[in-house]
Scaffold this motif. Structure first.
Motif, PDB file in Angstrom:
ATOM      1  N   ASP A 122      -1.647   4.329   4.581  1.00 43.86           N
ATOM      2  CA  ASP A 122      -1.146   5.135   3.463  1.00 43.86           C
ATOM      3  C   ASP A 122      -2.299   5.708   2.635  1.00 43.86           C
ATOM      4  O   ASP A 122      -2.200   6.829   2.122  1.00 43.86           O
ATOM      5  N   LEU A 123      -3.381   4.953   2.517  1.00 42.74           N
ATOM      6  CA  LEU A 123      -4.570   5.487   1.850  1.00 42.74           C
ATOM      7  C   LEU A 123      -5.143   6.649   2.659  1.00 42.74           C
ATOM      8  O   LEU A 123      -5.605   7.645   2.107  1.00 42.74           O
ATOM      9  N   TYR A 124      -5.081   6.529   3.972  1.00 45.43           N
ATOM     10  CA  TYR A 124      -5.596   7.576   4.861  1.00 45.43           C
ATOM     11  C   TYR A 124      -4.845   8.889   4.654  1.00 45.43           C
ATOM     12  O   TYR A 124      -5.450   9.969   4.635  1.00 45.43           O
ATOM     13  N   TYR A 125      -3.527   8.805   4.504  1.00 46.02           N
ATOM     14  CA  TYR A 125      -2.704  10.019   4.406  1.00 46.02           C
ATOM     15  C   TYR A 125      -2.493  10.489   2.968  1.00 46.02           C
ATOM     16  O   TYR A 125      -1.850  11.524   2.762  1.00 46.02           O
ATOM     17  N   LEU A 126      -2.996   9.770   1.972  1.00 45.27           N
ATOM     18  CA  LEU A 126      -2.825  10.200   0.586  1.00 45.27           C
ATOM     19  C   LEU A 126      -3.472  11.566   0.358  1.00 45.27           C
ATOM     20  O   LEU A 126      -4.565  11.837   0.853  1.00 45.27           O
ATOM     21  N   SER A 127      -2.775  12.406  -0.385  1.00 52.63           N
ATOM     22  CA  SER A 127      -3.338  13.712  -0.743  1.00 52.63           C
ATOM     23  C   SER A 127      -3.212  13.904  -2.247  1.00 52.63           C
ATOM     24  O   SER A 127      -2.545  13.118  -2.943  1.00 52.63           O
ATOM     25  N   LEU A 128      -3.825  14.941  -2.747  1.00 50.69           N
ATOM     26  CA  LEU A 128      -3.760  15.230  -4.186  1.00 50.69           C
ATOM     27  C   LEU A 128      -2.323  15.538  -4.623  1.00 50.69           C
ATOM     28  O   LEU A 128      -1.979  15.364  -5.795  1.00 50.69           O
ATOM     29  N   GLN A 129      -1.495  15.982  -3.679  1.00 50.01           N
ATOM     30  CA  GLN A 129      -0.095  16.254  -4.008  1.00 50.01           C
ATOM     31  C   GLN A 129       0.669  14.973  -4.338  1.00 50.01           C
ATOM     32  O   GLN A 129       1.711  15.026  -4.996  1.00 50.01           O
ATOM     33  N   GLU A 159      -8.148  12.244   0.304  1.00 48.30           N
ATOM     34  CA  GLU A 159      -8.381  13.419   1.160  1.00 48.30           C
ATOM     35  C   GLU A 159      -9.771  13.426   1.807  1.00 48.30           C
ATOM     36  O   GLU A 159     -10.110  14.343   2.542  1.00 48.30           O
ATOM     37  N   LYS A 160     -10.578  12.390   1.546  1.00 47.47           N
ATOM     38  CA  LYS A 160     -11.897  12.290   2.183  1.00 47.47           C
ATOM     39  C   LYS A 160     -11.817  11.466   3.465  1.00 47.47           C
ATOM     40  O   LYS A 160     -12.587  11.700   4.403  1.00 47.47           O
ATOM     41  N   GLY A 218      -0.349  10.781 -13.726  1.00 51.33           N
ATOM     42  CA  GLY A 218      -0.985   9.463 -13.786  1.00 51.33           C
ATOM     43  C   GLY A 218      -0.393   8.451 -12.821  1.00 51.33           C
ATOM     44  O   GLY A 218      -0.572   7.236 -13.008  1.00 51.33           O
ATOM     45  N   ARG A 219       0.301   8.928 -11.788  1.00 52.93           N
ATOM     46  CA  ARG A 219       0.934   8.023 -10.827  1.00 52.93           C
ATOM     47  C   ARG A 219       0.677   8.499  -9.400  1.00 52.93           C
ATOM     48  O   ARG A 219       0.360   9.677  -9.171  1.00 52.93           O
ATOM     49  N   ILE A 220       0.827   7.573  -8.465  1.00 50.14           N
ATOM     50  CA  ILE A 220       0.792   7.915  -7.042  1.00 50.14           C
ATOM     51  C   ILE A 220       2.207   7.780  -6.509  1.00 50.14           C
ATOM     52  O   ILE A 220       2.802   6.693  -6.549  1.00 50.14           O
ATOM     53  N   ASP A 221       2.759   8.859  -6.033  1.00 50.92           N
ATOM     54  CA  ASP A 221       4.097   8.860  -5.434  1.00 50.92           C
ATOM     55  C   ASP A 221       3.940   9.105  -3.930  1.00 50.92           C
ATOM     56  O   ASP A 221       3.422  10.157  -3.523  1.00 50.92           O
ATOM     57  N   TYR A 222       4.369   8.149  -3.128  1.00 52.09           N
ATOM     58  CA  TYR A 222       4.219   8.321  -1.681  1.00 52.09           C
ATOM     59  C   TYR A 222       5.300   7.558  -0.934  1.00 52.09           C
ATOM     60  O   TYR A 222       5.998   6.705  -1.500  1.00 52.09           O
TER      61      TYR A 222
END
Length: 435
Positions: A271-278, A319-320, A283-287
């Motif tokens: 999930d960290l691999y596929y995380l994007s700025l979208q 995204e890196k 102030g939250r991570i929605d995935y």
């Protein structure tokens, strides 16, 4: 009523002057054709393309007789067939199911659907079956209860394996026997593949049973063994966080992603691999959790607050990772190597990125005394016992925030104790009384 007959058509004539005899399946006003192994030339036919060769006719009549009996045995279920499905039924009903080929096709469909983790697990099953049988073709009839017992002993023993590397060259390795937990997972996945084969080749509605046996009725996979708890102590988390590492090394990557996972309620590497700025807003991570998003009605969605400690790490890696590694598998390989280096640097014996998830959960439950339902929500798990209740209750991400806040409070509290200088003890003066 469905009928079958042998036909020869002028437009089926091949360049060598031969005709392939077809079996015409006529049902519900439609015709479909089956190829046969029989070829005839013009002298074996009448002017109207009727077969007159008695030898060929005898062979065809035997085949037609078998097809007519199969149609008759369907009885009332024949109405459920179309001409095409009846053609396929007659063609495949006695054909053996080649299990290795099925496994490869199923694995490719998993990859197409983006289920790379499951595909990788099932590839291990497929490869081990080839190792066990020492051949590339295995009939599904050979997967029986007696074979499974022998296969189990094979998996428990050390064995030599040959696999192709990324350059297509064979690499020989020695694999240790599976543990009880590994064996359970392996046989569970084999059962899944067998069930998928039955789902593909059997059709209860039409009375089609190409796979008639079920070895897992006699051979029981059973419940998974109780696994050792995979969590680190909070002191080890701080020790890991403060461990000096070479910049841009695998050890640094492993250390920082472990901490990022811990800060973000045990988020997985994939999930960290596929995380994007979208995925980052307000102030939250929605995935959606990659592992279970296709298996749940809520698509395994979760919203996690970005705490102060996580911000610089997110800026560094979001995204890196996709630019740095071709796939999550390559990232996992780098993490494995990095964790091995960290174990040497820190002296922490048990350390993987997945342990960050377990450590977060154990800290929330055992140190913060939070109830299991709240911890489960923070981990983005499904409560099997409350599926119906969950229909009525909207998820409150403030509960996840509270779990995260209390776990971090424990980490910061222990950190402050370590940083606090110890007070020197003053020597007490002992007044000696005069004798």
């Amino acid at each position: 009523m469905a009928t079958v007959s042998a036909k020869v058509y002028e437009h089926h004539k091949k360049s060598d002057g031969t005709y392939n005899v077809k079996i015409c399946v006529y049902h519900k006003g439609e015709r479909r054709f089956l190829d046969t192994n029989h070829y005839v030339v013009q002298k074996q036919l009448t002017k109207t393309k009727k077969i007159k060769d008695t030898f060929i006719l005898d062979k065809l009549n035997e085949q037609l007789k078998e097809y007519r009996k199969a149609i008759s045995d369907l009885d009332a279920m024949l109405e459920n067939f179309t001409a095409e499905s009846l053609r396929d039924y007659l063609k495949d009903r006695d054909e053996d199911v080649e299990f290795i080929q099925f496994c490869k096709e199923h694995i490719n469909s998993l990859k197409t659907d983006g289920r790379t983790g499951t595909a990788k697990n099932h590839s291990a099953i497929c490869n081990s079956l080839v190792d066990y049988f020492k051949r590339q073709k295995v009939s599904i009839k050979e997967i029986n209860s007696n074979m499974l017992l022998s296969y189990e002993r094979f998996l428990k023993s050390d064995r030599i394996m040959t696999r192709l590397n990324q350059f297509g060259k064979p690499v020989v390795t020695t694999e240790k026997g599976l543990s009880d937990s590994g064996l359970h997972n392996h046989m569970r996945d084999l059962r899944t593949l067998f069930n998928e084969a039955r789902r593909k080749y059997n059709n209860e509605d039409l009375g089609i049973y190409r796979i008639k046996h079920y070895p897992f009725q006699r051979y029981k996979v059973g419940s998974p063994p109780i696994t050792k708890k995979r969590n680190n102590e909070i002191d080890d988390v701080l020790k890991l966080r403060d461990c000096p590492t070479v910049p841009n090394s695998r050890a640094e990557l492993a250390k920082e992603l472990y901490m990022l996972s811990f800060y973000l309620c045990g988020i997985n590497a994939v999930d960290l691999y596929y995380l994007s700025l979208q995925n980052i807003r307000n102030g939250r991570i929605d995935y959606n959790r990659k592992k279970t998003k296709d298996l749940r009605k809520d698509n395994a969605f979760i919203s996690i607050r970005i705490i102060q400690e996580a911000r610089p790490l997110l800026e560094k890696y979001v995204e890196k990772l996709k630019c740095r590694y071709k796939s999550p598998n390559y990232l996992n390989y780098a993490l494995s190597k990095g964790m091995a280096h960290l174990r040497n640097l820190t002296g922490i014996k048990n350390l993987t990125l997945y342990w960050a998830r377990h450590t977060f959960a154990n800290t929330a439950r055992n140190r913060c005394r939070l109830n299991k339902d709240d911890v489960s929500l923070a981990l983005n798990h499904v409560d099997e016992g409350n599926r119906v209740t969950d229909i009525y209750i909207e998820k409150d991400w403030k509960i996840v925030d509270d779990v995260q806040k209390k776990v971090m409070r424990i980490l910061r509290k222990i950190e402050s104790k370590k940083d606090k200088p110890k007070k020197s003890k003053k020597k007490k003066k002992i007044n000696k009384q005069a004798a």
